[in-house]
Design a protein around this motif. Structure first.
Motif, PDB file in Angstrom:
ATOM      1  N   THR A  26     -25.754  33.819 -21.918  1.00 16.99           N
ATOM      2  CA  THR A  26     -25.329  35.075 -22.048  1.00 16.99           C
ATOM      3  C   THR A  26     -24.960  35.823 -22.845  1.00 16.99           C
ATOM      4  O   THR A  26     -25.545  36.863 -23.171  1.00 16.99           O
ATOM      5  CB  THR A  26     -24.729  34.854 -20.674  1.00 16.99           C
ATOM      6  OG1 THR A  26     -25.182  34.615 -19.552  1.00 16.99           O
ATOM      7  CG2 THR A  26     -25.329  36.947 -19.739  1.00 16.99           C
ATOM      8  N   ALA A  27     -23.684  35.188 -23.510  1.00 18.16           N
ATOM      9  CA  ALA A  27     -22.644  36.545 -24.640  1.00 18.16           C
ATOM     10  C   ALA A  27     -22.463  34.947 -25.041  1.00 18.16           C
ATOM     11  O   ALA A  27     -21.514  35.258 -26.092  1.00 18.16           O
ATOM     12  CB  ALA A  27     -21.927  37.200 -24.073  1.00 18.16           C
ATOM     13  N   ARG A  30     -20.086  30.072 -25.437  1.00 15.27           N
ATOM     14  CA  ARG A  30     -18.949  29.584 -25.313  1.00 15.27           C
ATOM     15  C   ARG A  30     -17.703  28.391 -24.134  1.00 15.27           C
ATOM     16  O   ARG A  30     -18.658  27.548 -23.794  1.00 15.27           O
ATOM     17  CB  ARG A  30     -18.048  30.483 -23.590  1.00 15.27           C
ATOM     18  CG  ARG A  30     -17.817  31.546 -23.616  1.00 15.27           C
ATOM     19  CD  ARG A  30     -17.892  32.542 -22.803  1.00 15.27           C
ATOM     20  NE  ARG A  30     -18.267  33.721 -23.585  1.00 15.27           N
ATOM     21  CZ  ARG A  30     -17.713  34.928 -22.522  1.00 15.27           C
ATOM     22  NH1 ARG A  30     -17.283  34.755 -21.504  1.00 15.27           N
ATOM     23  NH2 ARG A  30     -17.694  36.196 -23.292  1.00 15.27           N
ATOM     24  N   ARG A 284     -15.044  45.651 -21.758  1.00 15.56           N
ATOM     25  CA  ARG A 284     -15.111  45.499 -20.085  1.00 15.56           C
ATOM     26  C   ARG A 284     -13.791  46.615 -19.513  1.00 15.56           C
ATOM     27  O   ARG A 284     -13.399  46.173 -19.962  1.00 15.56           O
ATOM     28  CB  ARG A 284     -15.254  44.336 -18.987  1.00 15.56           C
ATOM     29  CG  ARG A 284     -16.890  43.543 -19.998  1.00 15.56           C
ATOM     30  CD  ARG A 284     -16.410  42.327 -18.148  1.00 15.56           C
ATOM     31  NE  ARG A 284     -17.452  41.611 -18.145  1.00 15.56           N
ATOM     32  CZ  ARG A 284     -17.118  40.528 -17.609  1.00 15.56           C
ATOM     33  NH1 ARG A 284     -16.272  40.446 -16.182  1.00 15.56           N
ATOM     34  NH2 ARG A 284     -17.583  39.598 -17.527  1.00 15.56           N
ATOM     35  N   TYR A 332     -26.066  42.833  -9.650  1.00 20.14           N
ATOM     36  CA  TYR A 332     -24.824  42.642  -8.746  1.00 20.14           C
ATOM     37  C   TYR A 332     -24.801  43.646  -8.562  1.00 20.14           C
ATOM     38  O   TYR A 332     -23.782  44.272  -8.187  1.00 20.14           O
ATOM     39  CB  TYR A 332     -23.768  41.862 -10.314  1.00 20.14           C
ATOM     40  CG  TYR A 332     -24.202  40.422 -10.362  1.00 20.14           C
ATOM     41  CD1 TYR A 332     -23.588  39.534  -9.005  1.00 20.14           C
ATOM     42  CD2 TYR A 332     -24.633  40.003 -11.748  1.00 20.14           C
ATOM     43  CE1 TYR A 332     -23.753  38.123  -9.263  1.00 20.14           C
ATOM     44  CE2 TYR A 332     -25.085  38.468 -11.635  1.00 20.14           C
ATOM     45  CZ  TYR A 332     -24.735  37.102 -10.680  1.00 20.14           C
ATOM     46  OH  TYR A 332     -24.755  36.329 -10.782  1.00 20.14           O
ATOM     47  N   THR A 354     -28.940  39.560 -15.994  1.00 19.66           N
ATOM     48  CA  THR A 354     -27.794  39.652 -16.333  1.00 19.66           C
ATOM     49  C   THR A 354     -27.348  39.351 -17.722  1.00 19.66           C
ATOM     50  O   THR A 354     -28.628  38.432 -18.591  1.00 19.66           O
ATOM     51  CB  THR A 354     -26.843  38.184 -15.567  1.00 19.66           C
ATOM     52  OG1 THR A 354     -27.086  38.833 -13.850  1.00 19.66           O
ATOM     53  CG2 THR A 354     -25.375  38.581 -16.043  1.00 19.66           C
ATOM     54  N   GLY A 355     -26.731  40.226 -18.542  1.00 21.20           N
ATOM     55  CA  GLY A 355     -26.527  39.934 -19.664  1.00 21.20           C
ATOM     56  C   GLY A 355     -26.880  41.533 -20.268  1.00 21.20           C
ATOM     57  O   GLY A 355     -27.640  41.982 -20.205  1.00 21.20           O
ATOM     58  N   VAL A 356     -25.460  41.738 -21.385  1.00 17.62           N
ATOM     59  CA  VAL A 356     -25.222  42.834 -21.933  1.00 17.62           C
ATOM     60  C   VAL A 356     -27.032  43.636 -23.182  1.00 17.62           C
ATOM     61  O   VAL A 356     -27.589  44.474 -23.177  1.00 17.62           O
ATOM     62  CB  VAL A 356     -24.702  43.422 -22.545  1.00 17.62           C
ATOM     63  CG1 VAL A 356     -24.359  44.869 -22.593  1.00 17.62           C
ATOM     64  CG2 VAL A 356     -23.537  43.500 -21.509  1.00 17.62           C
ATOM     65  N   GLU A 373     -23.145  46.671 -16.474  1.00 22.05           N
ATOM     66  CA  GLU A 373     -23.248  45.635 -15.584  1.00 22.05           C
ATOM     67  C   GLU A 373     -21.908  46.019 -13.908  1.00 22.05           C
ATOM     68  O   GLU A 373     -20.987  46.177 -14.360  1.00 22.05           O
ATOM     69  CB  GLU A 373     -22.866  44.391 -15.294  1.00 22.05           C
ATOM     70  CG  GLU A 373     -23.734  44.074 -17.091  1.00 22.05           C
ATOM     71  CD  GLU A 373     -23.447  42.332 -17.816  1.00 22.05           C
ATOM     72  OE1 GLU A 373     -24.143  41.324 -17.442  1.00 22.05           O
ATOM     73  OE2 GLU A 373     -22.204  42.421 -18.204  1.00 22.05           O
ATOM     74  N   ASN A 375     -19.648  44.494 -13.357  1.00 24.05           N
ATOM     75  CA  ASN A 375     -18.246  43.891 -13.500  1.00 24.05           C
ATOM     76  C   ASN A 375     -17.482  44.753 -14.988  1.00 24.05           C
ATOM     77  O   ASN A 375     -16.332  44.474 -14.955  1.00 24.05           O
ATOM     78  CB  ASN A 375     -18.340  42.763 -13.982  1.00 24.05           C
ATOM     79  CG  ASN A 375     -19.056  42.320 -15.445  1.00 24.05           C
ATOM     80  OD1 ASN A 375     -19.595  43.851 -16.379  1.00 24.05           O
ATOM     81  ND2 ASN A 375     -19.665  41.722 -15.700  1.00 24.05           N
ATOM     82  N   GLN A 456     -18.609  37.472  -4.277  1.00 25.02           N
ATOM     83  CA  GLN A 456     -19.155  36.705  -5.750  1.00 25.02           C
ATOM     84  C   GLN A 456     -18.343  35.078  -6.067  1.00 25.02           C
ATOM     85  O   GLN A 456     -17.198  35.454  -5.928  1.00 25.02           O
ATOM     86  CB  GLN A 456     -19.360  37.794  -6.835  1.00 25.02           C
ATOM     87  CG  GLN A 456     -19.928  37.201  -7.347  1.00 25.02           C
ATOM     88  CD  GLN A 456     -19.540  37.839  -8.723  1.00 25.02           C
ATOM     89  OE1 GLN A 456     -19.704  36.401  -9.694  1.00 25.02           O
ATOM     90  NE2 GLN A 456     -19.386  39.320  -9.165  1.00 25.02           N
ATOM     91  N   ARG A 501     -28.050  32.510  -9.099  1.00 26.86           N
ATOM     92  CA  ARG A 501     -28.328  32.072 -10.047  1.00 26.86           C
ATOM     93  C   ARG A 501     -27.609  31.343 -10.780  1.00 26.86           C
ATOM     94  O   ARG A 501     -26.524  31.525 -11.087  1.00 26.86           O
ATOM     95  CB  ARG A 501     -28.649  33.828 -11.280  1.00 26.86           C
ATOM     96  CG  ARG A 501     -27.511  34.597 -11.079  1.00 26.86           C
ATOM     97  CD  ARG A 501     -27.550  35.760 -12.331  1.00 26.86           C
ATOM     98  NE  ARG A 501     -27.289  35.204 -13.668  1.00 26.86           N
ATOM     99  CZ  ARG A 501     -26.368  35.288 -13.820  1.00 26.86           C
ATOM    100  NH1 ARG A 501     -25.452  35.329 -14.156  1.00 26.86           N
ATOM    101  NH2 ARG A 501     -26.419  35.297 -15.418  1.00 26.86           N
ATOM    102  N   SER A 503     -24.676  30.325 -14.270  1.00 27.19           N
ATOM    103  CA  SER A 503     -24.660  31.305 -15.213  1.00 27.19           C
ATOM    104  C   SER A 503     -24.827  31.084 -15.900  1.00 27.19           C
ATOM    105  O   SER A 503     -25.009  29.986 -16.198  1.00 27.19           O
ATOM    106  CB  SER A 503     -22.498  30.887 -14.831  1.00 27.19           C
ATOM    107  OG  SER A 503     -22.005  31.340 -16.100  1.00 27.19           O
ATOM    108  N   GLU A 506     -20.815  30.028 -18.132  1.00 24.69           N
ATOM    109  CA  GLU A 506     -19.711  28.641 -17.299  1.00 24.69           C
ATOM    110  C   GLU A 506     -21.278  27.948 -16.865  1.00 24.69           C
ATOM    111  O   GLU A 506     -22.037  28.168 -16.813  1.00 24.69           O
ATOM    112  CB  GLU A 506     -18.908  29.457 -16.030  1.00 24.69           C
ATOM    113  CG  GLU A 506     -17.848  30.158 -17.078  1.00 24.69           C
ATOM    114  CD  GLU A 506     -16.973  30.626 -15.674  1.00 24.69           C
ATOM    115  OE1 GLU A 506     -15.578  29.909 -15.648  1.00 24.69           O
ATOM    116  OE2 GLU A 506     -17.295  32.325 -15.715  1.00 24.69           O
ATOM    117  N   ARG A 510     -23.594  30.766  -9.885  1.00 24.49           N
ATOM    118  CA  ARG A 510     -23.368  32.133  -9.213  1.00 24.49           C
ATOM    119  C   ARG A 510     -23.667  32.381  -7.845  1.00 24.49           C
ATOM    120  O   ARG A 510     -24.917  32.430  -7.778  1.00 24.49           O
ATOM    121  CB  ARG A 510     -22.898  33.518 -10.229  1.00 24.49           C
ATOM    122  CG  ARG A 510     -22.524  33.042 -11.651  1.00 24.49           C
ATOM    123  CD  ARG A 510     -21.675  34.233 -11.890  1.00 24.49           C
ATOM    124  NE  ARG A 510     -21.495  34.107 -13.066  1.00 24.49           N
ATOM    125  CZ  ARG A 510     -19.943  34.167 -13.943  1.00 24.49           C
ATOM    126  NH1 ARG A 510     -19.177  33.846 -12.133  1.00 24.49           N
ATOM    127  NH2 ARG A 510     -19.758  33.584 -14.706  1.00 24.49           N
TER     128      ARG A 510
END
Ligand SMILES: CC(=O)N[C@H]1[C@@H](OP(=O)(O)O)O[C@H](CO)[C@@H](O)[C@@H]1O
Ligand SMILES: [Mg+2]
Length: 524
Positions: A26-27, A30, A284, A332, A354-356, A373, A375, A456, A501, A503, A506, A510
């Motif tokens: 997504t970003a 990681r 964020r 979300y 999801t995801g910018v 988002e 968040n 969540q 969905r 993640s 990670e 979620r």
């Protein structure tokens, strides 16, 4: 020796743990910092190729945002300051997972497919967050870039959005701003001071804001910004990294998911005071306050999107500009926010995955696209057409003072908002300016609509890829029967919605659910 062979040889100094497979998610990448040295080096190589391909400067940010301090990660930034284009995410994954023996051919493959001219110049901007592993890992990125002959500008410690800003400034040859930290602070603070100078609600009390820096890079950068703001915003910084651990019991993600204040907040904050939290790389932000009976109120990305889009829409009406404004959300987003925006505000709302990167691209389709988002990751994008019409109005000698005033506010808002990506510092200044201009307290902002109660959660499963989704992740297509069970539960409640969905950042699934307080009355 040819450049690629040299790169492949150097890569032995950044060995890939055999069999380790990672994905550009997504970003970006990681995972635990221990497993990232080879990824960093190889992304240095890839960024150099991307720079040659686009004939532009590319950014590489070393950060794992809101993840625990032991993790790290990397995000690639494309020429206009946006996230790297999806086809290159695929290359990133391929390169990160190539075993040493095939690295050289994996590089050749990309060069051929993309017809990259290796004699072009290349330029890469690099930045990093405050994690203990970040310096070492960003050195691996630098090694990768120099190995393929790219020019490097190492910004050292910066927030993720600051690096996005630098890349955009460089590739627009200064039109967007000056590609230095000082340039960033000056652009933002000048716009903020201009916007708030005649604001009706800009009293000393109103200028105070508590800022939770998540013990990360945002805290350092807020301190640097402070000097340029000429006391027009009086930030009281806590979780500034002087003793706490990054993202631990603090920061935007903690506050949003736990729905409680970060550690330390109560020491500083009297009742009803406005507070905000940044995440670990300061892209964020969420707001909150405790009311007089001690209950905690969260103002998340949905409330921020509502505040900003309402403000912009009012200014467009005052300025007499006919520009289409839309809000982009994800699954979300609280149902109350969507309902308020569509039914009361009458703005177009669209929902993406999801995801910018998904929200950003969707927002680019409108004259003005506000995306957040839930968040707290988001910004507002102004199309070229919108910017031009606003600028023309500011210069037009024949328009009324009211229209001109509104156009000037819009112009300064464009300068204040980071159009490359969501930016906690820039968003904070926009929110503070809007509250001051509209004469609103945080409670008044909060009361625009009431969130549906929501939760969540995360669940660890053996293989999260078993879950495939559709309809902007609002429905699970596999495994069979999962969505039916969710539907059966949801049907029992009023205004209920739930989805699951996997993640993208990670190794977990979620789960989200919201509903009104009332259960549907059982039919006989
Ligand atoms: C529910 C949620 O907050 N998901 C976050 C999280 O993505 P996941 O794919 O859900 O892990 O991290 C992303 C990167 O920071 C952010 O864009 C996104 O909104
Ligand atoms: Mg972040």
């Amino acid at each position: 020796m040819d450049q690629l062979e040299k790169a492949s040889q150097k890569s032995m100094l950044h060995p890939k743990p055999k069999g380790l497979m990672l994905q550009y998610g997504t970003a970006g990448f990681r995972t635990t910092a221990k497993h990232l040295d080879h990824v960093m080096f190889r992304m240095g190589l890839l960024a150099t190729l991307r720079s040659r391909k686009t004939k532009s400067t590319i950014g590489v940010m070393v950060t794992a945002s809101h993840n625990p301090e032991e993790d790290n990660g990397l995000k690639l930034i494309d020429p206009m300051g946006e996230m790297v284009t999806p086809s290159w995410e695929g290359y990133a994954t391929q390169l990160a997972n190539a075993e040493q023996e095939v690295l050289c051919s994996a590089l050749k493959d990309i060069i051929e497919k993309e017809t990259i001219n290796m004699s072009e110049t290349a330029s890469v901007f690099v930045g990093r967050d405050t994690r203990p592993s970040s310096q070492r890992l960003s050195q691996a990125v630098l090694d990768g870039v120099s190995c393929l002959g790219g020019q490097i500008q190492d910004y050292g410690l910066v927030t993720t959005p600051q690096l996005h800003y630098m890349v955009r400034c460089r590739n627009t040859h200064g039109c967007y701003g000056t590609d230095t930290l000082q340039g960033y602070y000056q652009k933002l603070s000048q716009a903020f001071i201009e916007l708030t100078k005649n604001a009706r609600n800009h009293t000393d009390d109103q200028k105070r804001l508590l800022v939770d820096g998540a013990n990360g890079i945002g805290a350092l950068k807020v301190r640097e910004l402070e000097a340029c703001l000429q006391s027009e915003l009086q930030m009281v910084l806590f979780n500034d990294g002087s003793n706490g651990k990054l993202n631990y019991l603090c920061g935007a993600d903690y506050v949003k998911v736990q729905q409680k204040p970060p550690q330390g907040q109560l020491e500083y904050s009297p009742w009803c005071e406005r507070c905000c939290s940044f995440d670990g790389d300061a892209d964020r932000i969420v707001y909150y306050y405790n009311d007089s009976d001690g209950s905690f109120h969260l103002l998340d990305g949905d409330k921020i999107a509502t505040l900003i889009s309402t403000y912009l829409k009012e200014l467009l009406t005052q300025a007499g500009l006919n520009l289409q404004i839309a809000v982009v959300q994800t699954a979300y987003a609280n149902g109350s926010s969507t309902q308020y925006l569509e039914d009361i505000m009458k703005v177009t709302v669209s929902c993406t995955k999801t995801g910018v990167k998904h929200l950003h691209h969707a927002a680019q389709k409108f004259d003005i696209g506000v995306y957040f988002e839930a968040n707290g990751h988001g910004t507002a994008l102004f199309s070229e057409k919108a910017e031009k019409e606003i600028q023309q109005l500011v210069k037009d000698p024949n328009v009324s003072d009211e229209k001109k005033h509104a156009a000037k506010l819009l112009e300064n808002t464009i300068n204040l908002i980071n159009q490359a990506t969501g930016d906690a510092i820039s968003d904070m200044l926009v929110i503070e300016a809007v509250l001051a201009i509209r004469g609103m307290t945080v409670q008044e902002w909060d009361s625009i609509y009431t969130d549906l109660p929501n939760r969540q959660l995360t669940v660890k499963v053996a293989d999260r890829r078993m879950i495939d989704t559709a309809d902007a992740e609002r429905r699970a297509v596999t495994p069979a029967g999962l969505q039916d069970s969710i539907d059966a539960l949801v049907k029992k409640y009023t205004k209920a919605r739930a989805f699951v969905r996997p993640s993208g950042t990670e190794d977990l699934v979620r789960v989200y659910a919201e509903m009104s307080w009332h259960m549907k009355s059982q039919s006989p």
